[in-house]
Design an enzyme around this catalytic site. Structure first.
Site, PDB file in Angstrom:
ATOM      1  NE  ARG A  22       4.918  -1.889   3.514  1.00 27.50           N
ATOM      2  CZ  ARG A  22       3.393  -2.243   4.635  1.00 27.50           C
ATOM      3  NH1 ARG A  22       2.544  -3.245   3.248  1.00 27.50           N
ATOM      4  NH2 ARG A  22       3.068  -1.255   4.726  1.00 27.50           N
ATOM      5  NE  ARG A  59      -3.392  -5.573   1.094  1.00 28.91           N
ATOM      6  CZ  ARG A  59      -2.754  -5.167   1.833  1.00 28.91           C
ATOM      7  NH1 ARG A  59      -1.834  -4.168   1.280  1.00 28.91           N
ATOM      8  NH2 ARG A  59      -3.462  -4.493   2.831  1.00 28.91           N
ATOM      9  CG  ASP A  80      -3.027  -2.581  14.079  1.00 30.80           C
ATOM     10  OD1 ASP A  80      -3.711  -3.640  14.335  1.00 30.80           O
ATOM     11  OD2 ASP A  80      -2.702  -3.092  12.959  1.00 30.80           O
ATOM     12  CB  SER A  99       0.463  -3.697   7.620  1.00 27.52           C
ATOM     13  OG  SER A  99      -0.288  -2.166   6.919  1.00 27.52           O
ATOM     14  NE  ARG A 110       1.901   0.482   9.929  1.00 26.81           N
ATOM     15  CZ  ARG A 110       1.503   1.502  10.396  1.00 26.81           C
ATOM     16  NH1 ARG A 110       1.134   1.294  12.382  1.00 26.81           N
ATOM     17  NH2 ARG A 110       1.465   2.804  10.519  1.00 26.81           N
ATOM     18  N   GLY A 136       0.800  -1.071  -0.447  1.00 25.09           N
ATOM     19  CA  GLY A 136       0.349  -0.086  -0.054  1.00 25.09           C
ATOM     20  C   GLY A 136       0.610   1.075  -0.052  1.00 25.09           C
ATOM     21  NE  ARG A 175      -3.693  11.670  -9.726  1.00 23.78           N
ATOM     22  CZ  ARG A 175      -4.974  11.885  -8.190  1.00 23.78           C
ATOM     23  NH1 ARG A 175      -5.083  11.334  -7.261  1.00 23.78           N
ATOM     24  NH2 ARG A 175      -5.440  12.372  -9.286  1.00 23.78           N
TER      25      ARG A 175
END
Length: 240
Positions: A25, A88, A206, A91, A219, A21, A44
């Protein structure tokens, strides 16, 4: 030829794309694991890179947060850039009491509270599931890594914050859902429509029911076991 959200040239993406996402990362994966990684998209600030991993072309590109966002980027990769596989690497928040922070989960299916699939006019309830070939390759790879992964149902939710008294997590937990994230159901639906392959791998960041959580920096940079499984799966998908 580009799209409204992607400036990459035709042929710039490999057949398999890892999709976190977070754009940072994506940058971390490209710089840490790929050889000769080149930035092919930055519209973007959604960074997309292509390089090689163990001699196999692999791309990594961010999806942003939520089903509308991954819906846009996965649609364009599948339909305009001839991508065959999207993995994908995200997290998730644990729902199952058996899960702990840093565990890796594979989404065999993804429940959802979203109306995303309404656009397909199916007249019923679509069940978003992972591609079996891709899932099987990832499970085999995880075993080769000695990783203790969990395979099962995820929840793709439209809401990160629930209004007071409106959370349904207890009900999803009762139905055996392992963890909650925000993208897999849309990715699986887009792959089904395109006749392509998709899989969601998540690292638990989490726990919904316990005071356990990783920082934003953790993350971004510490989910290396999941990343290596996804990369080795990409190599498997290119091996005859």
């Amino acid at each position: 030829m580009g799209t409204p959200h992607n400036e990459a040239a035709q042929g710039a993406f490999a057949k398999t794309v890892l999709m976190p996402g977070d754009p940072l990362r994506a940058k971390f994966i490209a710089e840490t694991f790929l050889q000769d990684a080149k930035l092919v998209n930055n519209v973007r600030g959604v960074q997309g890179y292509t390089g090689t991993y163990q001699g196999t072309p692999v791309s990594v590109m961010a999806s942003g947060m939520g089903m509308p966002s991954i819906g846009i980027y996965s649609h364009e990769l599948f339909h305009f850039y001839d991508v065959d596989n999207i993995i994908r690497v995200g997290s998730a928040g644990a729902i199952s009491p058996q899960l702990k922070v840093r565990d890796v989960v594979f989404g065999q299916g993804s429940c959802t509270d979203s109306n995303y699939a309404h656009q397909f006019g199916l007249g019923g309830t679509f069940a978003p599931i992972a591609d079996f070939t891709l899932l099987s390759a990832a499970v085999e790879t995880a075993r080769e890594h000695g990783a203790d992964i969990k395979v099962g149902n995820l929840l793709s939710s439209d809401n990160f914050y629930s209004a007071p008294g409106c959370s349904k997590m207890d009900l999803w937990k009762r139905m055996g859902v392992m963890a909650v994230e925000m993208e897999a159901a849309a990715l699986y639906a887009n792959a089904a429509l395109a006749g392509k392959r998709a899989l969601c791998l998540c690292t638990i960041s989490d726990h919904i029911y316990r005071p356990e959580a990783l920082s934003a920096e953790e993350r971004q940079t510490s989910f290396t076991q999941m990343m290596e499984i996804a990369l080795d799966t990409a190599v498997k998908m290119e091996t005859p």
